[in-house]
Scaffold this motif. Structure first.
Motif, PDB file in Angstrom:
ATOM      1  N   ILE A  10       0.855  -1.177   0.000  1.00 11.96           N
ATOM      2  CA  ILE A  10       0.000   0.000   0.000  1.00 11.96           C
ATOM      3  C   ILE A  10       0.896   1.233   0.000  1.00 11.96           C
ATOM      4  CG2 ILE A  10      -1.947  -1.114   1.134  1.00 11.96           C
ATOM      5  CD1 ILE A  10      -1.073   0.171   3.744  1.00 11.96           C
ATOM      6  N   GLY A  11       0.426   2.312  -0.620  1.00 10.54           N
ATOM      7  CA  GLY A  11       1.248   3.516  -0.710  1.00 10.54           C
ATOM      8  C   GLY A  11       0.424   4.779  -0.782  1.00 10.54           C
ATOM      9  N   LEU A  12       1.052   5.888  -0.407  1.00  7.71           N
ATOM     10  CA  LEU A  12       0.414   7.202  -0.404  1.00  7.71           C
ATOM     11  C   LEU A  12       1.421   8.231  -0.889  1.00  7.71           C
ATOM     12  CD1 LEU A  12      -1.998   9.066   0.548  1.00  7.71           C
ATOM     13  CD2 LEU A  12      -0.789   9.240   2.727  1.00  7.71           C
ATOM     14  N   ALA A  13       0.947   9.191  -1.667  1.00  7.85           N
ATOM     15  CA  ALA A  13       1.798  10.285  -2.144  1.00  7.85           C
ATOM     16  C   ALA A  13       1.070  11.606  -1.965  1.00  7.85           C
ATOM     17  CB  ALA A  13       2.174  10.087  -3.608  1.00  7.85           C
ATOM     18  N   TYR A  14       1.852  12.664  -1.744  1.00  5.20           N
ATOM     19  CA  TYR A  14       1.300  14.011  -1.622  1.00  5.20           C
ATOM     20  C   TYR A  14       2.125  14.956  -2.486  1.00  5.20           C
ATOM     21  CZ  TYR A  14       0.147  18.606   0.266  1.00  5.20           C
ATOM     22  OH  TYR A  14      -0.239  19.915   0.387  1.00  5.20           O
ATOM     23  N   ASP A  15       1.437  15.751  -3.318  1.00  6.21           N
ATOM     24  CA  ASP A  15       2.091  16.739  -4.180  1.00  6.21           C
ATOM     25  C   ASP A  15       1.725  18.146  -3.709  1.00  6.21           C
ATOM     26  OD1 ASP A  15       2.588  14.444  -5.593  1.00  6.21           O
ATOM     27  OD2 ASP A  15       1.480  15.023  -7.386  1.00  6.21           O
ATOM     28  N   ARG A  16       2.680  19.041  -3.806  1.00 10.63           N
ATOM     29  CA  ARG A  16       2.396  20.453  -3.574  1.00 10.63           C
ATOM     30  C   ARG A  16       2.869  21.241  -4.779  1.00 10.63           C
ATOM     31  NH1 ARG A  16      -1.432  22.879  -0.623  1.00 10.63           N
ATOM     32  NH2 ARG A  16      -1.069  25.119  -0.757  1.00 10.63           N
ATOM     33  N   GLU A  17       1.961  21.985  -5.389  1.00 10.47           N
ATOM     34  CA  GLU A  17       2.283  22.738  -6.591  1.00 10.47           C
ATOM     35  C   GLU A  17       3.319  23.824  -6.298  1.00 10.47           C
ATOM     36  OE1 GLU A  17       1.115  22.663  -9.869  1.00 10.47           O
ATOM     37  OE2 GLU A  17       0.235  20.730  -9.395  1.00 10.47           O
ATOM     38  N   SER A  18       4.264  23.988  -7.218  1.00  6.98           N
ATOM     39  CA  SER A  18       5.228  25.079  -7.131  1.00  6.98           C
ATOM     40  C   SER A  18       4.932  26.159  -8.167  1.00  6.98           C
ATOM     41  CB  SER A  18       6.654  24.541  -7.344  1.00  6.98           C
ATOM     42  OG  SER A  18       6.775  23.905  -8.607  1.00  6.98           O
ATOM     43  N   THR A  19       3.798  26.006  -8.870  1.00  9.82           N
ATOM     44  CA  THR A  19       3.393  26.979  -9.891  1.00  9.82           C
ATOM     45  C   THR A  19       2.442  28.011  -9.280  1.00  9.82           C
ATOM     46  OG1 THR A  19       1.476  25.669 -10.555  1.00  9.82           O
ATOM     47  CG2 THR A  19       3.568  25.177 -11.641  1.00  9.82           C
ATOM     48  N   ASP A  20       1.991  28.945 -10.099  1.00 11.62           N
ATOM     49  CA  ASP A  20       1.029  29.950  -9.641  1.00 11.62           C
ATOM     50  C   ASP A  20      -0.273  29.312  -9.187  1.00 11.62           C
ATOM     51  OD1 ASP A  20       2.810  31.942 -10.180  1.00 11.62           O
ATOM     52  OD2 ASP A  20       1.952  32.483 -12.116  1.00 11.62           O
ATOM     53  N   LEU A  21      -0.598  28.126  -9.705  1.00  9.99           N
ATOM     54  CA  LEU A  21      -1.817  27.452  -9.285  1.00  9.99           C
ATOM     55  C   LEU A  21      -1.781  27.148  -7.795  1.00  9.99           C
ATOM     56  CD1 LEU A  21      -4.516  26.149 -10.119  1.00  9.99           C
ATOM     57  CD2 LEU A  21      -3.263  24.027 -10.490  1.00  9.99           C
ATOM     58  N   GLY A  22      -0.621  26.751  -7.307  1.00 13.78           N
ATOM     59  CA  GLY A  22      -0.496  26.469  -5.886  1.00 13.78           C
ATOM     60  C   GLY A  22      -0.457  27.724  -5.046  1.00 13.78           C
ATOM     61  N   ASP A  23       0.017  28.836  -5.610  1.00 15.78           N
ATOM     62  CA  ASP A  23       0.153  30.077  -4.847  1.00 15.78           C
ATOM     63  C   ASP A  23      -1.107  30.925  -4.866  1.00 15.78           C
ATOM     64  OD1 ASP A  23       2.749  29.373  -4.326  1.00 15.78           O
ATOM     65  OD2 ASP A  23       3.576  30.467  -6.033  1.00 15.78           O
ATOM     66  N   VAL A  24      -1.808  30.932  -6.016  1.00  8.68           N
ATOM     67  CA  VAL A  24      -2.896  31.882  -6.200  1.00  8.68           C
ATOM     68  C   VAL A  24      -4.259  31.252  -5.931  1.00  8.68           C
ATOM     69  CG1 VAL A  24      -4.012  33.423  -7.839  1.00  8.68           C
ATOM     70  CG2 VAL A  24      -1.512  33.187  -7.844  1.00  8.68           C
ATOM     71  N   LEU A  25      -4.520  30.114  -6.512  1.00  7.46           N
ATOM     72  CA  LEU A  25      -5.813  29.463  -6.341  1.00  7.46           C
ATOM     73  C   LEU A  25      -5.769  28.555  -5.121  1.00  7.46           C
ATOM     74  CD1 LEU A  25      -6.658  28.511 -10.021  1.00  7.46           C
ATOM     75  CD2 LEU A  25      -7.450  30.475  -8.721  1.00  7.46           C
ATOM     76  N   TYR A  26      -6.813  28.610  -4.324  1.00 10.55           N
ATOM     77  CA  TYR A  26      -6.832  27.836  -3.094  1.00 10.55           C
ATOM     78  C   TYR A  26      -6.953  26.343  -3.388  1.00 10.55           C
ATOM     79  CZ  TYR A  26      -8.438  25.804   1.255  1.00 10.55           C
ATOM     80  OH  TYR A  26      -8.558  25.011   2.363  1.00 10.55           O
ATOM     81  N   ASN A  27      -5.983  25.575  -2.915  1.00  5.99           N
ATOM     82  CA  ASN A  27      -6.092  24.125  -2.921  1.00  5.99           C
ATOM     83  C   ASN A  27      -5.116  23.559  -1.901  1.00  5.99           C
ATOM     84  OD1 ASN A  27      -3.682  22.558  -4.412  1.00  5.99           O
ATOM     85  ND2 ASN A  27      -3.937  24.531  -5.447  1.00  5.99           N
ATOM     86  N   ASP A  28      -5.387  22.359  -1.465  1.00  8.57           N
ATOM     87  CA  ASP A  28      -4.593  21.720  -0.414  1.00  8.57           C
ATOM     88  C   ASP A  28      -3.615  20.700  -0.967  1.00  8.57           C
ATOM     89  OD1 ASP A  28      -5.835  23.121   1.718  1.00  8.57           O
ATOM     90  OD2 ASP A  28      -7.572  21.811   1.545  1.00  8.57           O
TER      91      ASP A  28
END
Length: 313
Positions: free
Chosen positions: A271-289
């Motif tokens: 079993i496995g789990l991954a988490y990504d965090r955007e480094s683009t403007d999408l991650g900075d400007v638009l709200y998402n987790d």
């Protein structure tokens, strides 16, 4: 939020013209779901392998991409031939697309440890779009007047895959057909509106270093290329501890940082789990987790081909 959904969706369908979009599903844990992007991998684990994966991208952003995939593949006969079945459901805003593919591979022994496999994929995908979920600037736009229901397009893909006990490399194109998603409008007064799905090319490469009896280290990379979009490069570093715990980090060039963890519950189950965090403007400007990805791999052994230790790829 409906306006954001519309912006994201329009960016996707206009990928044929604006050089901004990639339409194939995105995977962070591609190394555990290789058959989804390369049919030549079918049967290469030497056992019957079943992988289920779910990805929620840009959590908190309404209408963001979400993907579920299920694949099963196995060697047949003396192991030269591999067969597989892949089912992928990919959603974005008002669009739902289901891919079904049958994979075939044939493996040639190149040396005592080196094996070269050739693969073919055949199948189709079905597209449904509900335009009522969009907040359109012009509700009377004839291009969005009629929903798209069960639009079928065929899939033909191919790939090659080479591996030894510690090294692998592969090239593939899961779908070599460049098809139209939208038909021309029946209204002669309306401008035709067509979104084209372009061919995606994948390259994968990895090597496993046995650092000690209880520690293996595997750097790997995935390169995805499609005309009209920037080249995507994923750089990944994974470690396997005591044949049980998988930990890793990844960097998607100019796009995201990722962390991964997996646990080998038994010889049969991972079993496995991954988490990504955007480094683009999408991650900075638009709200998402960020983006989350979870997978389960289950493998069936018999008394002759049972793996004494889990394979790292």
């Amino acid at each position: 939020m409906k306006k954001i959904v519309g912006i994201v969706f329009i960016a996707w369908i206009m990928g044929s013209f604006t050089a901004e979009a990639q339409q194939d599903p995105q995977y962070t844990q591609y190394m555990y779901n290789t058959v989804a992007i390369n049919p030549a991998y079918a049967g290469n684990r030497g056992v019957t392998s079943i992988v289920g994966l779910h990805r929620s991208q840009w959590v908190g952003l309404e209408g963001a991409p979400r993907t579920q995939s299920l694949s099963i593949h196995s060697p047949v006969g003396e192991g030269k031939v591999g067969l597989g079945l892949s089912i992928v459901n990919d959603g974005l805003g008002p669009a739902e697309e289901t891919y079904i593919g049958i994979d075939f591979s044939y493996t040639v022994d190149m040396s005592d440890t080196g094996k070269l496999s050739f693969g073919l994929k055949g199948g189709g995908h079905i597209l449904d779009v509900d335009f009522t979920k969009l907040n359109l600037l012009n509700p009377n736009d004839p291009r969005f007047a009629q929903n798209i229901d069960n639009k079928f397009s065929p899939i033909i893909g191919a790939g090659v895959y080479y591996h030894t006990n510690n090294f692998y490399v592969g090239l593939s194109a899961p779908n070599l057909l460049q098809t139209d998603h939208f038909d021309e409008s029946n209204n002669s007064n309306a401008t035709s509106f067509i979104a084209e799905e372009r061919i995606h090319y994948y390259g994968i490469l990895g090597y496993t270093f046995d650092l000690s009896e209880n520690l293996k280290f595997k750097p790997s990379t995935l390169i995805k290329a499609v005309a009209g979009a920037p080249l995507q490069v994923d750089l990944t570093a994974n470690a396997l501890l005591y044949e049980k715990m998988h930990v890793g980090v990844a960097y998607r060039w100019s796009a995201a940082m990722s962390a991964m963890v997996g646990f080998q519950v038994s010889d049969s189950m991972l079993i496995g789990l991954a988490y990504d965090r955007e480094s683009t403007d999408l991650g900075d400007v638009l709200y998402n987790d960020g983006s989350f990805e979870v997978f389960l791999r289950f493998e069936l052994f018999n008394q002759y081909d049972r793996m004494l230790t889990p394979r790292f790829f």
